[in-house]
Design a protein around this motif. Structure first.
Motif, mmCIF file in Angstrom:
data_model
loop_
_atom_site.group_PDB
_atom_site.id
_atom_site.type_symbol
_atom_site.label_atom_id
_atom_site.label_comp_id
_atom_site.label_asym_id
_atom_site.label_seq_id
_atom_site.Cartn_x
_atom_site.Cartn_y
_atom_site.Cartn_z
ATOM 1 N N PRO A 90 0.827 -1.217 0.000
ATOM 2 C CA PRO A 90 0.000 0.000 0.000
ATOM 3 C C PRO A 90 0.859 1.264 0.000
ATOM 4 O O PRO A 90 1.868 1.343 0.709
ATOM 5 C CB PRO A 90 -0.806 -0.113 1.301
ATOM 6 N N VAL A 91 0.458 2.232 -0.811
ATOM 7 C CA VAL A 91 1.083 3.556 -0.818
ATOM 8 C C VAL A 91 -0.029 4.551 -0.498
ATOM 9 O O VAL A 91 -0.800 4.953 -1.368
ATOM 10 C CB VAL A 91 1.737 3.864 -2.171
ATOM 11 N N GLY A 92 -0.132 4.917 0.772
ATOM 12 C CA GLY A 92 -1.268 5.689 1.258
ATOM 13 C C GLY A 92 -2.191 4.790 2.068
ATOM 14 O O GLY A 92 -2.003 3.579 2.156
ATOM 15 N N GLY A 93 -3.214 5.395 2.659
ATOM 16 C CA GLY A 93 -4.070 4.690 3.606
ATOM 17 C C GLY A 93 -5.214 3.938 2.944
ATOM 18 O O GLY A 93 -6.052 4.546 2.277
ATOM 19 N N TRP A 94 -5.259 2.627 3.125
ATOM 20 C CA TRP A 94 -6.331 1.783 2.593
ATOM 21 C C TRP A 94 -6.986 0.999 3.720
ATOM 22 O O TRP A 94 -6.327 0.560 4.655
ATOM 23 C CB TRP A 94 -5.784 0.786 1.575
ATOM 24 N N TRP A 95 -8.294 0.799 3.604
ATOM 25 C CA TRP A 95 -9.063 -0.059 4.506
ATOM 26 C C TRP A 95 -9.344 -1.349 3.739
ATOM 27 O O TRP A 95 -9.871 -1.314 2.611
ATOM 28 C CB TRP A 95 -10.373 0.644 4.879
ATOM 29 N N GLY A 96 -9.009 -2.487 4.334
ATOM 30 C CA GLY A 96 -9.111 -3.745 3.624
ATOM 31 C C GLY A 96 -10.483 -4.060 3.060
ATOM 32 O O GLY A 96 -10.608 -4.737 2.034
ATOM 33 N N HIS A 97 -11.538 -3.542 3.679
ATOM 34 C CA HIS A 97 -12.900 -3.827 3.226
ATOM 35 C C HIS A 97 -13.168 -3.347 1.802
ATOM 36 O O HIS A 97 -14.032 -3.899 1.113
ATOM 37 C CB HIS A 97 -13.913 -3.152 4.159
ATOM 38 N N VAL A 98 -12.496 -2.291 1.346
ATOM 39 C CA VAL A 98 -12.835 -1.704 0.040
ATOM 40 C C VAL A 98 -12.015 -2.300 -1.106
ATOM 41 O O VAL A 98 -12.153 -1.868 -2.246
ATOM 42 C CB VAL A 98 -12.647 -0.166 0.054
ATOM 43 N N GLU A 129 -15.955 -15.886 12.333
ATOM 44 C CA GLU A 129 -14.774 -15.105 12.702
ATOM 45 C C GLU A 129 -14.042 -14.605 11.465
ATOM 46 O O GLU A 129 -13.638 -13.438 11.383
ATOM 47 C CB GLU A 129 -13.830 -15.956 13.557
ATOM 48 N N ILE A 130 -13.883 -15.487 10.468
ATOM 49 C CA ILE A 130 -13.203 -15.102 9.234
ATOM 50 C C ILE A 130 -14.038 -14.100 8.459
ATOM 51 O O ILE A 130 -13.527 -13.109 7.921
ATOM 52 C CB ILE A 130 -12.897 -16.333 8.363
ATOM 53 N N LYS A 131 -15.359 -14.316 8.393
ATOM 54 C CA LYS A 131 -16.237 -13.421 7.652
ATOM 55 C C LYS A 131 -16.211 -12.005 8.207
ATOM 56 O O LYS A 131 -16.341 -11.029 7.462
ATOM 57 C CB LYS A 131 -17.673 -13.945 7.673
ATOM 58 N N GLU A 132 -16.073 -11.871 9.509
ATOM 59 C CA GLU A 132 -16.116 -10.559 10.151
ATOM 60 C C GLU A 132 -14.753 -9.883 10.211
ATOM 61 O O GLU A 132 -14.654 -8.721 10.591
ATOM 62 C CB GLU A 132 -16.682 -10.695 11.563
ATOM 63 N N LYS A 133 -13.711 -10.581 9.800
ATOM 64 C CA LYS A 133 -12.365 -10.041 9.903
ATOM 65 C C LYS A 133 -12.026 -9.212 8.671
ATOM 66 O O LYS A 133 -12.286 -9.633 7.541
ATOM 67 C CB LYS A 133 -11.360 -11.184 10.052
#
Length: 366
Positions: A90-98, A129-133
């Motif tokens: 990553p180069v800059g801030g990313w949220w894994g959900h997107v 647990e995996i689905k919510e991570k």
């Protein structure tokens, strides 16, 4: 004051669809200089690659710096597996959900564009647990649809190549809403260029420098070197802020509500006299206004206001939905009103009004 309502949507499309992470902003810089050449008297660069366009005013007038950053959040090629998958940095801030299942573009050293998709998992049989991570961006990979390291390398892909979302600009079902990638901060690159175009048609005392800066998303770096190149008397950082008008937030910062004056963020306190002058212009032009107090994050103003012996500064913001994701949405009305405000500010500013701004923070030897 001339009424400026026409905007160049083709410019916004080009800016949004161009690829450029921190340190690799060349595509955007070419758009800026090609478009801005006819509206500026001089174009120069600092050694980090920021493009600086000058619109001359009176020889003894103040120097205004407008600053918008060219870089978008994205990735680099971190490594290539034997099976042909590309690991991301990553180069800059990313949220894994997107990120999962998004198309991405690798830009090679020869400017070849390679399309891939970020891997995702089917939900079948996964534990709760995996689905919510949230998957960490460093744990994700790009699938190019080939099966070996050699095949990836034969495409010209190398370690350190730029990776960006593969997204097309789009006018939404209400054409006032514009969707694209990289609105942070390409929409404000558009603002700066539109202001230069407007100023070409009117007289202004000040000399305006529009700095399309580099490496904001990785430490607000280009603005620092651009200040040393320009040595401005006053500066406006143009950047985005978070819209909070979706069901996720419902807190009131709506798209289409007009200009946004940033009173402070976590890294900068806007000059109070400058904020007041902006308010006066808003009233005179019958614009709509909101105020922003962003307690997390900052803009180019963070470094600008601390350079030299201090630069009178503040930030003007455009609200955007879905910031730091592959697809963001802005509103034409916010864009147009911000262009009008900045154009009129540049037209009005003189030494007297600048000295009033300095006096507002207690500077008395004027």
């Amino acid at each position: 004051m001339t009424d400026f309502n026409e905007i160049d949507l083709d410019l916004l499309k080009k800016l949004s669809e161009a690829d450029g992470i921190g340190g690799m902003e060349r595509e955007i810089s070419r758009i800026v200089t090609t478009y801005g050449e006819q509206y500026s008297d001089e174009i120069r660069y600092d050694n980090l690659g920021s493009a600086i366009l000058k619109a001359s005013g009176q020889e003894d007038g103040p120097k205004i710096m407008l600053s918008s950053h060219m870089d978008e959040v994205g990735f680099m090629v971190r490594s290539i597996t034997d099976d042909g998958y590309v690991n991301l940095l990553p180069v800059g801030g990313w949220w894994g959900h997107v990120m999962p299942a998004q198309e991405m573009t690798i830009t090679t050293a020869e400017d070849k564009k390679i399309i891939g998709v970020i891997g995702s998992r089917a939900p079948h049989g996964l534990s709760e647990e995996i689905k919510e991570k949230v998957i960490k961006p460093m744990d994700l990979y790009l699938d190019l649809g080939i099966d070996s390291r050699e095949a990836v390398e034969s495409l010209g892909v190398s370690i350190g190549d730029m990776i960006t979302p593969n997204v097309q600009f789009r006018e939404m079902n209400d054409s006032n809403y514009l969707m694209g990638k990289a609105w942070d901060d390409r929409c404000c690159i558009g603002v700066g260029l539109e202001v230069l175009k407007n100023l070409k048609a009117i007289e202004h005392n000040s000399t305006i420098y529009f700095a399309a800066t580099t490496q904001e998303e990785v430490g607000i770096r280009g603005a620092r070197t651009a200040v040393h190149t320009i040595k401005p008397d006053i500066a406006i950082a143009l950047d985005v802020t978070t819209a909070t008008d979706t069901p996720f937030d419902n807190k009131g910062m709506k798209l289409g509500g007009g200009v946004v004056l940033s009173v402070l963020d976590s890294l900068t306190i806007g000059n109070s006299g400058m904020v007041r002058m902006m308010e006066e212009i808003v009233k005179d032009l019958n614009l709509d206004v909101r105020f922003d107090f962003m307690t997390v994050g900052g803009t180019d103003a963070c470094n600008i206001h601390k350079m030299l012996d201090g630069v009178v500064s503040m930030t003007l913001s455009l609200p955007t939905r879905y910031m730091h994701s592959p697809r963001l949405i802005i509103h034409k009305e916010d864009y147009i009103q911000t262009i009008k405000l900045v154009t009129e500010f540049c037209r009005r500013l003189d030494w007297s009004s600048l000295n009033q701004m300095k006096a507002a923070v207690g500077i008395s030897n004027l």
